[in-house]
Design a protein around this motif. Sequence first.
Motif, PDB file in Angstrom:
ATOM      1  N   PRO A 104       0.832  -1.207   0.000  1.00 49.76           N
ATOM      2  CA  PRO A 104       0.000   0.000   0.000  1.00 49.76           C
ATOM      3  C   PRO A 104       0.866   1.257   0.000  1.00 49.76           C
ATOM      4  O   PRO A 104       1.997   1.268   0.480  1.00 49.76           O
ATOM      5  CB  PRO A 104      -0.787  -0.123   1.302  1.00 49.76           C
ATOM      6  N   SER A 121      -5.046   1.239   2.751  1.00 53.75           N
ATOM      7  CA  SER A 121      -4.819  -0.098   2.192  1.00 53.75           C
ATOM      8  C   SER A 121      -4.646  -0.098   0.678  1.00 53.75           C
ATOM      9  O   SER A 121      -4.350  -1.135   0.078  1.00 53.75           O
ATOM     10  CB  SER A 121      -5.988  -1.012   2.560  1.00 53.75           C
ATOM     11  N   ALA A 122      -4.849   1.038   0.016  1.00 53.70           N
ATOM     12  CA  ALA A 122      -4.793   1.120  -1.443  1.00 53.70           C
ATOM     13  C   ALA A 122      -3.370   1.387  -1.922  1.00 53.70           C
ATOM     14  O   ALA A 122      -2.513   1.863  -1.180  1.00 53.70           O
ATOM     15  CB  ALA A 122      -5.732   2.205  -1.944  1.00 53.70           C
ATOM     16  N   THR A 123      -3.139   1.076  -3.215  1.00 55.14           N
ATOM     17  CA  THR A 123      -1.857   1.344  -3.854  1.00 55.14           C
ATOM     18  C   THR A 123      -2.083   2.238  -5.064  1.00 55.14           C
ATOM     19  O   THR A 123      -2.886   1.900  -5.945  1.00 55.14           O
ATOM     20  CB  THR A 123      -1.184   0.042  -4.323  1.00 55.14           C
ATOM     21  N   GLU A 138     -11.098   0.335  -0.664  1.00 54.67           N
ATOM     22  CA  GLU A 138     -10.109  -0.361   0.149  1.00 54.67           C
ATOM     23  C   GLU A 138      -9.399  -1.446  -0.670  1.00 54.67           C
ATOM     24  O   GLU A 138     -10.012  -2.149  -1.472  1.00 54.67           O
ATOM     25  CB  GLU A 138     -10.775  -1.009   1.365  1.00 54.67           C
ATOM     26  N   ARG A 139      -8.082  -1.558  -0.444  1.00 55.37           N
ATOM     27  CA  ARG A 139      -7.242  -2.607  -1.038  1.00 55.37           C
ATOM     28  C   ARG A 139      -7.252  -2.574  -2.569  1.00 55.37           C
ATOM     29  O   ARG A 139      -6.944  -3.575  -3.220  1.00 55.37           O
ATOM     30  CB  ARG A 139      -7.653  -4.001  -0.531  1.00 55.37           C
ATOM     31  N   HIS A 141      -5.793  -1.424  -6.219  1.00 62.63           N
ATOM     32  CA  HIS A 141      -4.451  -1.160  -6.732  1.00 62.63           C
ATOM     33  C   HIS A 141      -4.530  -0.513  -8.109  1.00 62.63           C
ATOM     34  O   HIS A 141      -5.132  -1.075  -9.035  1.00 62.63           O
ATOM     35  CB  HIS A 141      -3.641  -2.456  -6.819  1.00 62.63           C
TER      36      HIS A 141
END
Length: 349
Positions: A104, A121-123, A138-139, A141
């Motif tokens: 992240p 939690s993100a990229t 959330e999460r 990418h």
Amino acid sequence: MELNFTPAEIADIVQAHATRGNTHEIVRGIASLSTARTGDLSFLGNPKYKPEVATTAASVVLLPADYVGEPNPGQLFLLVDKPSVALVRLCTRVERLLWPTPAPGIHATAVIAPDVKIPASATIGPLCIIESGARIGERTHLQARAFVGRTAQIGDDCWLMPGVTVTAECVLKNRVRLQAGVVIGSDGFGYEFIAGRHEKVPQLGNVIIEDDVEIGANSTLDRARFSQTVIGAGTKIDNLVQIAHNVVIGQHCLICAQAGISGSTTVEDFVVVGGQAGLAGHLTVGKGAKIDGQTGVNSDLDPGSFVKGSPCLPYNLEQRINVLRKRLPDLFRRVDEIESRLEKPSAPV
């Protein structure tokens, strides 16, 4: 790609019901039955290749539970419900090793509007652009050069590969996966011929992509002229597919490479569209229909239809016509011979 799994690890991953034989070889690769070597894993996914099981050099072979036969010395048979599904389980594990989930964080070169909140939690990868009002779940990418337009909504656990474009006001729900170069929300192809020229019709709608949709590289989904272009949950779209404005695709459909679906057509649930097939606009393709590759569809299809050819015909009829088409040169030759005999004057009595 080089693997490093023990036979016991493979048996656990593929959920083998039973085993035959034994091997101490580390599994280092995956190969077909005919090309496998010592240290490879192979599988029987198609009964056509059953004779090759007896001669394969693979150290580990995934086989259906009802397979009759014994392994060679130093070879392990793993009996599973469906070898192809078992191989998917293994490849999923391998994929995580080859392409691990990015850590992240936000890359220093990303350009993000001040009002956009990025979950911890993100990229967000290099050179990404996220415009004002957009939401990132959330999460999720975003790999390099992904673009998210004004007020676009990206749900949880999504993955946007390099160069993906999601334009203004489009919506991706959860667990959507877009391969490199996908464009979501390009303008629909709409023009009116006015006073001797083509005038553009504004495309005011958006695109909504439901949960668990995957879209292949360089596919394009046009925004609606008004309301929405919709892709139903669980649908999988291959590379180089064109979905026009106001198309509605149901749940769990398969759309293969280079297919094109024209505007305002409805594709109901569980439809399969073969590669390079083309669907005209304002049609309804019924639930569970199958459209063969390179088929041209220009009328509604009933649920459960199976069609082929252009213009399309029922699959079995088109197959019969194809067989007869090969006989046309001989048929014309015979007709010419008959006409020639009929034209000759008969001998005087």
